[in-house]
Design an enzyme around this catalytic site. Structure first.
Site, PDB file in Angstrom:
ATOM      1  N   SER A   1      17.829   5.624  67.024  1.00 53.34           N
ATOM      2  CA  SER A   1      18.512   6.729  66.349  1.00 53.34           C
ATOM      3  C   SER A   1      17.807   7.116  65.060  1.00 53.34           C
ATOM      4  O   SER A   1      18.010   8.210  64.545  1.00 53.34           O
ATOM      5  CB  SER A   1      19.931   6.316  65.951  1.00 53.34           C
TER       6      SER A   1
ATOM      7  N   HIS B   1      15.687  10.341  72.540  1.00 50.75           N
ATOM      8  CA  HIS B   1      16.957  10.004  71.892  1.00 50.75           C
ATOM      9  C   HIS B   1      18.119  10.696  72.592  1.00 50.75           C
ATOM     10  O   HIS B   1      18.318  11.898  72.427  1.00 50.75           O
ATOM     11  CB  HIS B   1      16.886  10.402  70.401  1.00 50.75           C
TER      12      HIS B   1
ATOM     13  N   GLU C   1      16.734  14.396  72.084  1.00 50.64           N
ATOM     14  CA  GLU C   1      15.654  14.671  71.123  1.00 50.64           C
ATOM     15  C   GLU C   1      14.405  13.945  71.624  1.00 50.64           C
ATOM     16  O   GLU C   1      14.448  12.734  71.864  1.00 50.64           O
ATOM     17  CB  GLU C   1      16.044  14.171  69.728  1.00 50.64           C
TER      18      GLU C   1
ATOM     19  N   ASN D   1      20.851  13.243  63.395  1.00 56.89           N
ATOM     20  CA  ASN D   1      21.377  12.222  62.483  1.00 56.89           C
ATOM     21  C   ASN D   1      21.017  12.506  61.034  1.00 56.89           C
ATOM     22  O   ASN D   1      21.754  12.151  60.121  1.00 56.89           O
ATOM     23  CB  ASN D   1      20.889  10.828  62.894  1.00 56.89           C
TER      24      ASN D   1
HETATM   25  N1  LIG Z   1      25.746   3.886  70.109  1.00 57.47           N
HETATM   26  C1  LIG Z   1      25.369   5.137  69.945  1.00 57.47           C
HETATM   27  O1  LIG Z   1      26.193   6.049  69.751  1.00 57.47           O
HETATM   28  C2  LIG Z   1      23.894   5.482  70.007  1.00 57.47           C
HETATM   29  C3  LIG Z   1      23.521   6.820  70.208  1.00 57.47           C
HETATM   30  C4  LIG Z   1      22.168   7.144  70.310  1.00 57.47           C
HETATM   31  C5  LIG Z   1      21.221   6.143  70.187  1.00 57.47           C
HETATM   32  N2  LIG Z   1      21.620   4.840  69.976  1.00 57.47           N
HETATM   33  C6  LIG Z   1      20.553   3.822  69.888  1.00 57.47           C
HETATM   34  O2  LIG Z   1      20.477   3.149  71.136  1.00 57.47           O
HETATM   35  C7  LIG Z   1      20.064   1.793  70.929  1.00 57.47           C
HETATM   36  C8  LIG Z   1      21.095   0.874  71.566  1.00 57.47           C
HETATM   37  O3  LIG Z   1      22.342   1.105  70.970  1.00 57.47           O
HETATM   38  P1  LIG Z   1      23.705   0.702  71.709  1.00 57.47           P
HETATM   39  O4  LIG Z   1      24.795   1.315  70.904  1.00 57.47           O
HETATM   40  O5  LIG Z   1      23.597   0.951  73.154  1.00 57.47           O
HETATM   41  O6  LIG Z   1      23.707  -0.890  71.454  1.00 57.47           O
HETATM   42  P2  LIG Z   1      24.527  -2.004  72.250  1.00 57.47           P
HETATM   43  O7  LIG Z   1      24.665  -3.150  71.317  1.00 57.47           O
HETATM   44  O8  LIG Z   1      25.758  -1.433  72.867  1.00 57.47           O
HETATM   45  O9  LIG Z   1      23.539  -2.416  73.467  1.00 57.47           O
HETATM   46  C9  LIG Z   1      22.339  -3.085  73.278  1.00 57.47           C
HETATM   47  C10 LIG Z   1      22.083  -3.940  74.510  1.00 57.47           C
HETATM   48  O10 LIG Z   1      20.758  -4.443  74.428  1.00 57.47           O
HETATM   49  C11 LIG Z   1      20.775  -5.764  74.975  1.00 57.47           C
HETATM   50  N3  LIG Z   1      19.578  -6.450  74.483  1.00 57.47           N
HETATM   51  C12 LIG Z   1      19.345  -6.935  73.243  1.00 57.47           C
HETATM   52  N4  LIG Z   1      18.108  -7.420  73.177  1.00 57.47           N
HETATM   53  C13 LIG Z   1      17.547  -7.271  74.410  1.00 57.47           C
HETATM   54  C14 LIG Z   1      16.268  -7.592  74.960  1.00 57.47           C
HETATM   55  N5  LIG Z   1      15.322  -8.136  74.216  1.00 57.47           N
HETATM   56  N6  LIG Z   1      16.047  -7.287  76.256  1.00 57.47           N
HETATM   57  C15 LIG Z   1      17.012  -6.694  77.004  1.00 57.47           C
HETATM   58  N7  LIG Z   1      18.232  -6.366  76.527  1.00 57.47           N
HETATM   59  C16 LIG Z   1      18.486  -6.642  75.240  1.00 57.47           C
HETATM   60  C17 LIG Z   1      22.094  -6.343  74.508  1.00 57.47           C
HETATM   61  O11 LIG Z   1      22.489  -7.428  75.317  1.00 57.47           O
HETATM   62  C18 LIG Z   1      23.022  -5.139  74.620  1.00 57.47           C
HETATM   63  O12 LIG Z   1      23.666  -5.087  75.878  1.00 57.47           O
HETATM   64  C19 LIG Z   1      19.912   1.626  69.415  1.00 57.47           C
HETATM   65  O13 LIG Z   1      18.560   1.835  69.074  1.00 57.47           O
HETATM   66  C20 LIG Z   1      20.798   2.736  68.872  1.00 57.47           C
HETATM   67  O14 LIG Z   1      20.400   3.157  67.591  1.00 57.47           O
HETATM   68  C21 LIG Z   1      22.927   4.497  69.910  1.00 57.47           C
END
Ligand SMILES: NC(=O)c1ccc[n+]([C@@H]2O[C@H](COP(=O)([O-])OP(=O)(O)OC[C@H]3O[C@@H](n4cnc5c(N)ncnc54)[C@H](O)[C@@H]3O)[C@@H](O)[C@H]2O)c1
Length: 489
Positions: free
Chosen positions: A121, A142, A154, A192
């Site tokens: 993000s 993104h 994005e 963002n």
């Molecule tokens: N939550 C949102 O609204 C949102 C929106 C856009 C982008 N993002 C971005 O997306 C990314 C993930 O966010 P999220 O909210 O899905 O997080 P989340 O915590 O819900 O999910 C992350 C997942 O990654 C897994 N994980 C961790 N390390 C790992 C590895 N080495 N190999 C494989 N799996 C692994 C975890 O077990 C978990 O299930 C971040 O970079 C975040 O900034 C989030």
């Protein structure tokens, strides 16, 4: 060379990754979903089954379509299974060290032609790309939450991204049914960067006591038509995520408006992260009650300022006696700006309340340092009688709505003027990424460039915040008599 993306890998099947895997599978691509351990893998599988199950229940998918989608996804805990993927997208937590370690592994495992993408993000895609021996093939992709629903993607290229790759990834996004917006690598990208700055500003105004949480939420939801107020949205995004993104923004910009409001740090430290922990700015157990509807007992009302006659007529229709300012029990000053100067000239300044009608659903009710609580309450009641929601606030320049909206519009003008993104891209990014009814440039046209410029000048004069000064481009457009930024050659 035009690449073909048929087999993709998704690493991390949490909130975002599971949704992204579903989006690829729905578009007919083969997906390998990788999780850190078997328990997380089962959770990821559960997310996908749950989401497609809900679509089935709502009649948006047939049983056969659902089976086909799930059949395209392979679940594994081994990164080695990504060896023949054409594109791998990472959606693991927003921590640079985790992402760097993962990209080092992916670079070793994936075939030389594979494209590596991050769903970060806010983190630097350039820095992530630099951990690999193929920085030219690393991009940001993104997605927005929930990925199967939100239309925006994005696409972020860095200074090292190969020519043409961002366009190919944008074409892939279109194939997924999404609308891509291509931008360079700046903290927060388009959405963002604009959104979190506005949300943080709302938190700062709350801390300053300009208005209460629910008043600010109502102001932006009902006054601007946003899908939800800033504190409801912060709770939805997660206060920890919001805090982290702001830290990354601040690190790059050193703009104090990106410095997370102390209340964010406090709530995060207390474990109040928003909806996911059952409490953030809003707590679940809070009693909510309907607003008071009783008719205020006001002997007579005086209405001053532009539009006074219309409001006075409405109040008279509702059975209130209108009178001159000297004779009235309550004096309402219709104004967009502080009313204290007016109050200071009255024999009984405690009766004066500022009122700013915004759109047709809310009215900002501004109390000066001298306003009595009885007068303020009476005016809130009058506002309800004329069918609006009162937004109680202090007597500060531009009150609440414009104080939050104008700096956001100014930021969008600066973003465009810096050459970072095009007007149409910024507008569609905010509409498709945040569900806003219109983009910032459409809002600017609707409000009028001069109105916004003058409002920003008033905000700057009040708060002396450097970034509230009108963007030079905005100032120049007003001076030149240009009515819309789109009219620029
Ligand atoms: N939550 C949102 O609204 C949102 C929106 C856009 C982008 N993002 C971005 O997306 C990314 C993930 O966010 P999220 O909210 O899905 O997080 P989340 O915590 O819900 O999910 C992350 C997942 O990654 C897994 N994980 C961790 N390390 C790992 C590895 N080495 N190999 C494989 N799996 C692994 C975890 O077990 C978990 O299930 C971040 O970079 C975040 O900034 C989030």
């Amino acid at each position: 060379m035009t690449r073909s993306f048929e087999k993709v890998g998704v690493v991390g099947l949490g909130t975002m990754g599971a949704g992204i895997a579903e989006v690829f599978a729905r578009a007919g691509l083969g997906v390998t979903g990788v999780e850190a351990d078997p328990a997380a893998l089962e959770r990821g599988r559960g997310h996908l089954e749950g989401s497609t199950g809900r679509a089935l229940a709502k009649g948006r998918l047939t049983e056969a379509e659902r089976a086909e989608i799930l059949g395209r996804v392979t679940f594994t805990t081994s990164l080695e299974d990504l060896a023949d993927a054409d594109l791998v997208i990472e959606a693991i937590p927003e921590v640079m060290d985790f992402k760097r370690a993962l990209f080092t592994d992916l670079d070793r495992i994936c075939k030389p032609s594979a494209v590596l993408a991050t769903n970060t993000s806010s983190l630097s895609v350039t820095e992530i790309a630099a951990t690999t021996a193929r920085p030219g093939q690393v991009v940001g992709m993104h997605f927005f939450n929930p990925a199967p629903v939100m239309k925006l993607v994005e696409v972020i290229h860095t200074v090292t991204t190969e020519d043409g790759l961002a366009e190919e990834v944008a074409a892939l996004a279109r194939r997924l049914g999404k609308t891509p917006v291509s931008v360079g690598d700046r903290a927060g990208f388009v959405v963002n960067r604009l959104l979190l700055t506005y949300l943080n500003h709302a938190a700062v105004l709350l801390e300053n006591g300009l208005a209460a949480r629910d008043d600010i939420d109502a102001a932006m939801k009902l006054g601007v038509g946003l899908p939800m107020g800033p504190f409801t949205l912060l709770d939805l995004i997660g206060l920890d995520t919001s805090y982290e993104v702001l830290c990354v923004l601040f690190q790059e910009s050193r703009d104090r408006r990106h410095a997370p409001a102390p209340i964010l740090r406090e709530l995060v430290t207390a474990g109040l992260l928003g909806r996911k922990t059952g409490g953030g700015f809003h707590r679940e157990e809070e009693p909510g009650g309907p607003p008071p509807t009783a008719k205020p007992s006001v002997g007579s009302v005086a209405v001053l300022g532009e539009g006074a006659e219309e409001l006075a007529a409405k109040l008279a229709d509702a059975g209130f006696k209108t009178a001159s300012a000297e004779a009235a029990d309550v004096v309402v000053a219709l104004s967009r700006n502080p009313v204290i100067e007016l109050a200071a000239g009255l024999p009984r300044p405690e009766r004066l309340v500022g009122l700013h009608l915004v759109g047709d659903r809310i009215a900002e009710v501004a109390s000066t340092a001298l306003t009595s609580s009885e007068a303020a309450r009476a005016v809130e009641g009058l506002v309800r009688i004329v069918g609006r929601t009162p937004v109680r606030c202090k007597d500060r320049a531009e009150f609440v709505v414009d104080a939050l909206l104008y700096p956001y519009l100014n930021d969008a003008v600066r973003m465009y003027d810096s050459g970072y993104a095009a007007i149409e891209d910024i507008d569609s990014a905010m509409k498709l990424g945040c569900g806003y009814p219109s983009g910032p440039f459409e809002m600017l046209d609707e409000l009028g460039l001069e109105t916004v410029r003058d409002g920003l000048r008033a905000l700057y004069a009040e708060y002396r915040e450097p970034s509230f000064a009108p963007a030079p481009l905005l100032d120049q457009l007003v001076t030149a008599g240009v009515r819309s930024i789109r009219d620029l050659p």
